[in-house]
Design an enzyme around this catalytic site. Structure first.
Site, PDB file in Angstrom:
ATOM      1  N   LEU A  36       0.915  -1.202   0.055  1.00  0.00           N
ATOM      2  CA  LEU A  36       0.000   0.070  -0.029  1.00  0.00           C
ATOM      3  C   LEU A  36       0.912   1.270   0.060  1.00  0.00           C
ATOM      4  CD1 LEU A  36      -3.164  -1.107   2.373  1.00  0.00           C
ATOM      5  CD2 LEU A  36      -2.788  -1.292  -0.258  1.00  0.00           C
ATOM      6  N   THR A 134       6.649  -4.317 -19.090  1.00  0.00           N
ATOM      7  CA  THR A 134       6.427  -3.010 -19.763  1.00  0.00           C
ATOM      8  C   THR A 134       6.844  -3.208 -21.159  1.00  0.00           C
ATOM      9  OG1 THR A 134       6.525  -0.702 -20.005  1.00  0.00           O
ATOM     10  CG2 THR A 134       8.149  -1.951 -18.594  1.00  0.00           C
ATOM     11  N   ASP A 135       6.344  -2.737 -22.274  1.00  0.00           N
ATOM     12  CA  ASP A 135       7.103  -2.356 -23.508  1.00  0.00           C
ATOM     13  C   ASP A 135       8.063  -1.581 -23.431  1.00  0.00           C
ATOM     14  OD1 ASP A 135       5.602   0.095 -23.206  1.00  0.00           O
ATOM     15  OD2 ASP A 135       4.511  -0.342 -25.005  1.00  0.00           O
ATOM     16  N   GLU A 136       8.161  -0.555 -22.386  1.00  0.00           N
ATOM     17  CA  GLU A 136       9.150   0.377 -22.358  1.00  0.00           C
ATOM     18  C   GLU A 136      10.830  -0.163 -22.262  1.00  0.00           C
ATOM     19  OE1 GLU A 136       8.689   3.760 -19.803  1.00  0.00           O
ATOM     20  OE2 GLU A 136       6.535   3.815 -20.021  1.00  0.00           O
ATOM     21  N   TYR A 159      12.909   3.772 -14.631  1.00  0.00           N
ATOM     22  CA  TYR A 159      11.711   3.047 -14.411  1.00  0.00           C
ATOM     23  C   TYR A 159      11.936   1.922 -15.255  1.00  0.00           C
ATOM     24  CZ  TYR A 159       7.102   0.935 -15.688  1.00  0.00           C
ATOM     25  OH  TYR A 159       6.319  -0.004 -15.972  1.00  0.00           O
ATOM     26  N   LYS A 163      12.869  -2.092 -14.634  1.00  0.00           N
ATOM     27  CA  LYS A 163      11.885  -3.085 -15.245  1.00  0.00           C
ATOM     28  C   LYS A 163      12.707  -4.376 -16.303  1.00  0.00           C
ATOM     29  CE  LYS A 163       8.064  -3.753 -14.849  1.00  0.00           C
ATOM     30  NZ  LYS A 163       7.361  -4.519 -13.935  1.00  0.00           N
ATOM     31  N   VAL A 215       0.995  19.221 -21.457  1.00  0.00           N
ATOM     32  CA  VAL A 215       1.306  18.380 -22.425  1.00  0.00           C
ATOM     33  C   VAL A 215       2.800  18.525 -22.631  1.00  0.00           C
ATOM     34  CG1 VAL A 215       1.051  17.940 -24.965  1.00  0.00           C
ATOM     35  CG2 VAL A 215      -0.847  18.241 -23.574  1.00  0.00           C
TER      36      VAL A 215
HETATM   37  P1  NAD Z   1       0.478   0.963  -9.840  1.00  0.00           P
HETATM   38  O1  NAD Z   1       1.564   1.886  -9.729  1.00  0.00           O
HETATM   39  O2  NAD Z   1      -0.928   1.479 -10.035  1.00  0.00           O
HETATM   40  O3  NAD Z   1       0.243  -0.255  -8.654  1.00  0.00           O
HETATM   41  C1  NAD Z   1       1.618  -0.651  -8.001  1.00  0.00           C
HETATM   42  C2  NAD Z   1       1.133  -1.515  -6.761  1.00  0.00           C
HETATM   43  O4  NAD Z   1       2.393  -2.033  -6.345  1.00  0.00           O
HETATM   44  C3  NAD Z   1       0.567  -0.536  -5.752  1.00  0.00           C
HETATM   45  O5  NAD Z   1      -0.439  -1.220  -5.152  1.00  0.00           O
HETATM   46  C4  NAD Z   1       1.630  -0.614  -4.859  1.00  0.00           C
HETATM   47  O6  NAD Z   1       1.256  -0.555  -3.329  1.00  0.00           O
HETATM   48  C5  NAD Z   1       2.123  -1.736  -4.922  1.00  0.00           C
HETATM   49  N1  NAD Z   1       3.768  -2.011  -4.486  1.00  0.00           N
HETATM   50  C6  NAD Z   1       4.672  -1.240  -4.737  1.00  0.00           C
HETATM   51  N2  NAD Z   1       5.822  -1.439  -4.164  1.00  0.00           N
HETATM   52  C7  NAD Z   1       5.530  -2.619  -3.374  1.00  0.00           C
HETATM   53  C8  NAD Z   1       6.495  -3.265  -2.663  1.00  0.00           C
HETATM   54  N3  NAD Z   1       7.744  -3.028  -2.475  1.00  0.00           N
HETATM   55  N4  NAD Z   1       5.724  -4.348  -1.925  1.00  0.00           N
HETATM   56  C9  NAD Z   1       4.461  -4.629  -2.162  1.00  0.00           C
HETATM   57  N5  NAD Z   1       3.913  -3.960  -3.154  1.00  0.00           N
HETATM   58  C10 NAD Z   1       4.188  -2.805  -3.645  1.00  0.00           C
HETATM   59  O7  NAD Z   1       0.997   0.190 -11.215  1.00  0.00           O
HETATM   60  P2  NAD Z   1       0.255  -0.538 -12.612  1.00  0.00           P
HETATM   61  O8  NAD Z   1       0.133   0.870 -13.403  1.00  0.00           O
HETATM   62  O9  NAD Z   1      -0.768  -1.108 -11.938  1.00  0.00           O
HETATM   63  O10 NAD Z   1       1.199  -1.502 -12.905  1.00  0.00           O
HETATM   64  C11 NAD Z   1       1.360  -2.759 -12.564  1.00  0.00           C
HETATM   65  C12 NAD Z   1       2.323  -3.612 -13.014  1.00  0.00           C
HETATM   66  O11 NAD Z   1       1.993  -3.418 -14.415  1.00  0.00           O
HETATM   67  C13 NAD Z   1       3.588  -2.833 -12.965  1.00  0.00           C
HETATM   68  O12 NAD Z   1       4.933  -3.973 -12.604  1.00  0.00           O
HETATM   69  C14 NAD Z   1       3.970  -2.111 -14.214  1.00  0.00           C
HETATM   70  O13 NAD Z   1       5.551  -2.038 -14.351  1.00  0.00           O
HETATM   71  C15 NAD Z   1       3.239  -2.993 -15.199  1.00  0.00           C
HETATM   72  N6  NAD Z   1       2.937  -2.318 -16.476  1.00  0.00           N
HETATM   73  C16 NAD Z   1       1.981  -1.198 -16.378  1.00  0.00           C
HETATM   74  C17 NAD Z   1       1.487  -0.402 -17.522  1.00  0.00           C
HETATM   75  C18 NAD Z   1       0.527   0.671 -17.121  1.00  0.00           C
HETATM   76  O14 NAD Z   1       0.348   1.298 -18.425  1.00  0.00           O
HETATM   77  N7  NAD Z   1       0.158   1.077 -16.171  1.00  0.00           N
HETATM   78  C19 NAD Z   1       1.793  -0.934 -18.805  1.00  0.00           C
HETATM   79  C20 NAD Z   1       2.676  -2.165 -18.788  1.00  0.00           C
HETATM   80  C21 NAD Z   1       3.134  -2.890 -17.708  1.00  0.00           C
HETATM   81  O1  DAU Z   2       4.104   1.638 -21.889  1.00  0.00           O
HETATM   82  C1  DAU Z   2       4.005   1.096 -20.868  1.00  0.00           C
HETATM   83  C2  DAU Z   2       4.078   2.272 -19.653  1.00  0.00           C
HETATM   84  O2  DAU Z   2       3.235   3.258 -19.749  1.00  0.00           O
HETATM   85  C3  DAU Z   2       4.130   1.600 -18.215  1.00  0.00           C
HETATM   86  O3  DAU Z   2       5.279   0.564 -17.965  1.00  0.00           O
HETATM   87  C4  DAU Z   2       4.216   2.416 -17.187  1.00  0.00           C
HETATM   88  O4  DAU Z   2       4.035   2.050 -15.878  1.00  0.00           O
HETATM   89  C5  DAU Z   2       3.289   3.435 -17.451  1.00  0.00           C
HETATM   90  O5  DAU Z   2       3.208   4.684 -16.460  1.00  0.00           O
HETATM   91  C6  DAU Z   2       3.019   4.018 -18.764  1.00  0.00           C
HETATM   92  O6  DAU Z   2       4.184   4.827 -19.094  1.00  0.00           O
HETATM   93  P1  DAU Z   2       4.192   6.246 -19.880  1.00  0.00           P
HETATM   94  O7  DAU Z   2       5.317   7.070 -19.510  1.00  0.00           O
HETATM   95  O8  DAU Z   2       3.969   6.294 -21.225  1.00  0.00           O
HETATM   96  O9  DAU Z   2       2.732   6.837 -19.203  1.00  0.00           O
HETATM   97  P2  DAU Z   2       2.039   8.347 -18.796  1.00  0.00           P
HETATM   98  O10 DAU Z   2       0.772   8.149 -18.434  1.00  0.00           O
HETATM   99  O11 DAU Z   2       3.166   8.723 -17.615  1.00  0.00           O
HETATM  100  O12 DAU Z   2       2.486   9.205 -19.974  1.00  0.00           O
HETATM  101  C7  DAU Z   2       1.956   8.954 -21.247  1.00  0.00           C
HETATM  102  C8  DAU Z   2       2.559  10.025 -22.248  1.00  0.00           C
HETATM  103  O13 DAU Z   2       2.104  11.222 -21.817  1.00  0.00           O
HETATM  104  C9  DAU Z   2       4.028  10.287 -22.204  1.00  0.00           C
HETATM  105  O14 DAU Z   2       4.336  10.252 -23.622  1.00  0.00           O
HETATM  106  C10 DAU Z   2       4.269  11.472 -21.382  1.00  0.00           C
HETATM  107  C11 DAU Z   2       3.003  12.274 -21.642  1.00  0.00           C
HETATM  108  N1  DAU Z   2       2.552  13.061 -20.768  1.00  0.00           N
HETATM  109  C12 DAU Z   2       2.358  12.525 -19.347  1.00  0.00           C
HETATM  110  C13 DAU Z   2       1.841  13.159 -18.383  1.00  0.00           C
HETATM  111  C14 DAU Z   2       2.101  12.608 -16.850  1.00  0.00           C
HETATM  112  C15 DAU Z   2       2.092  14.350 -20.829  1.00  0.00           C
HETATM  113  O15 DAU Z   2       2.347  14.885 -21.961  1.00  0.00           O
HETATM  114  N2  DAU Z   2       1.760  15.102 -19.674  1.00  0.00           N
HETATM  115  C16 DAU Z   2       1.525  14.654 -18.417  1.00  0.00           C
HETATM  116  O16 DAU Z   2       1.232  15.201 -17.482  1.00  0.00           O
END
Ligand code: NAD
Ligand code: DAU
Length: 355
Positions: A36, A134-136, A159, A163, A215
């Site tokens: 959490l 992640t694709d990143e 980040y 990963k 943006v």
């Molecule tokens: P999020 O940040 O919403 O959630 C992360 C969760 O992990 C939270 O509930 C947090 O409390 C928990 N957590 C963090 N550190 C912890 C620790 N040390 N021990 C136990 N729990 C811990 O993340 P999300 O967006 O739901 O992403 C989940 C997974 O999917 C991540 O591994 C992320 O890299 C991957 N991912 C996310 C996206 C995206 O677009 N959000 C896309 C591709 C992959």
């Molecule tokens: O591609 C998968 C990834 O997507 C996950 O692994 C990450 O956990 C998730 O956070 C996400 O990463 P991004 O960096 O792509 O997501 P974010 O929402 O932060 O940003 C999306 C795009 O928008 C990016 O090009 C940055 C831009 N952006 C983001 C924010 C927060 C803005 O232009 N303004 C903003 O305020």
């Protein structure tokens, strides 16, 4: 009956997965381990909190003793590992937590699984360790092409580097110890319960209240958007029929420039709420701000393998998914208010107002 340890199940994607696993896998038990952090929220799990096949444990994936207790007490045979620090901007401001949770945490979890499942080099029956990545990790694309499972790793932010490091550890545990690991690399998710530091919920939150919409750079960076429920269904397919040692790319085939995403949200909100005072459309709130350092230009996923081998394809179009998402945030403004309390305001000030 699968006994699943979900890590990070109180976060955005993890909470959606926990609900879908309870619903779809009728004979499964789900133990959700989450420390959490600011991103984890038990409100996301109210629908399953009292379910007899669900248990929540507050704890850290780096706590080796706690992991050992859970694996033994619950006879865990499946790990679906979401827990991570997930926000790129935060990793730029403070990378240490990303190394701790994403690298050391994944290593600790792998060790716990190895200890629990591998006896004399033989895997516990049907055990699976799914690492959600992640694709990143693949870096940044030019105007054409898409990431496949064999694209070389080229992470560019703390980040994505953390990963990538965790992916390599997971892969090493398959090759070295024979642990039954699988890796998924997914594109950008969106949908309900996403923390409003990420682009889509941040823009919805600001646009509802008439605040400026930041943006980065020229707004032409491209992301490949996937509705969160589709991502969770893909993970369920990987759990059911994925081959240990394999990687599966997951993507939405919905590439959009950031500016287009922001304009889509503005137009949806104008239609739902009417124009802003003075008959101003919400697009007038768009503000180009200083770019993210090392900002990856374009991501796109080639999801041919998971489609061909496991029969998965996204079911939600970007347009429908965005409508659902905007409506969800309008109907759950108290959720957004709750998570954007004091600490979030400090974060927002540092990230946008002071730069
Ligand atoms: P999020 O940040 O919403 O959630 C992360 C969760 O992990 C939270 O509930 C947090 O409390 C928990 N957590 C963090 N550190 C912890 C620790 N040390 N021990 C136990 N729990 C811990 O993340 P999300 O967006 O739901 O992403 C989940 C997974 O999917 C991540 O591994 C992320 O890299 C991957 N991912 C996310 C996206 C995206 O677009 N959000 C896309 C591709 C992959
Ligand atoms: O591609 C998968 C990834 O997507 C996950 O692994 C990450 O956990 C998730 O956070 C996400 O990463 P991004 O960096 O792509 O997501 P974010 O929402 O932060 O940003 C999306 C795009 O928008 C990016 O090009 C940055 C831009 N952006 C983001 C924010 C927060 C803005 O232009 N303004 C903003 O305020």
């Amino acid at each position: 009956m699968r006994k699943i340890l979900v890590t990070g199940g109180a976060g955005f994607i993890g909470s959606s997965f926990v609900q879908r696993a309870i619903d779809a896998l009728h004979d499964s038990r789900v133990v959700n381990l989450d420390s959490l952090t600011y991103a984890g929220n038990l409100q996301n799990l109210e629908a399953v909190a009292k379910h007899p096949r669900y248990r929540f444990v507050r704890g850290d994936i780096r706590d080796r003793a706690l992991l050992g207790e859970i694996f033994t007490a619950e006879n865990i045979d499946t790990v679906v590992h979401f827990a991570a620090e997930s926000h790129v901007d935060r990793s730029i401001v403070g990378p240490a937590d990303f190394i701790e949770t994403n690298v050391v945490g994944t290593f600790t979890l792998l060790e716990a699984a190895r200890n629990a499942w591998l006896k004399d080099g033989v895997n516990k029956r049907d055990s699976r360790f799914i690492h959600v990545s992640t694709d990143e990790v693949y870096g940044s694309l030019g105007d054409t092409g898409a990431f496949t499972e064999t694209t070389p790793y080229d992470p560019r932010s703390p980040y994505s580097a953390s990963k990538a490091a965790s992916d390599h550890l997971v892969s090493a545990y398959f090759h070295t110890y024979g642990l039954a690991t699988l890796i998924t690399n997914c594109s950008n998710n969106y949908g309900p319960y996403q923390f409003p530091e990420k682009l889509i919920p941040l823009v919805i939150h600001n646009a509802v209240s008439g605040k400026s919409l930041p943006v980065y750079g020229d707004g032409k960076n491209v992301r490949d958007w996937l509705y969160v429920a589709d991502h969770c269904d893909a993970i369920l397919k990987v759990l059911a029929a994925g081959r240990p040692g394999e990687t599966y790319n997951i993507g939405g085939s919905s590439e959009r420039q950031n500016l287009t995403v922001v304009e889509t949200i503005c137009d949806l909100l104008d239609r739902r709420l009417g124009l802003l005072p003075g008959d101003k459309p919400r697009r007038s709130l768009i503000t180009f701000v200083k770019d993210r350092p090392g900002h990856d230009r374009r991501y796109a996923i080639d999801a041919t393998k998971i489609k061909r081998e496991l029969g998965w394809a996204p079911s939600m179009s970007f347009e429908d998914g965005m409508r659902l998402t905007v409506d969800w945030y309008l109907e759950h403004q108290s959720w957004t208010e709750a998570v954007t309390s004091g600490a979030y305001r400090d974060y927002y000030r540092r990230m946008y107002d002071e730069r």
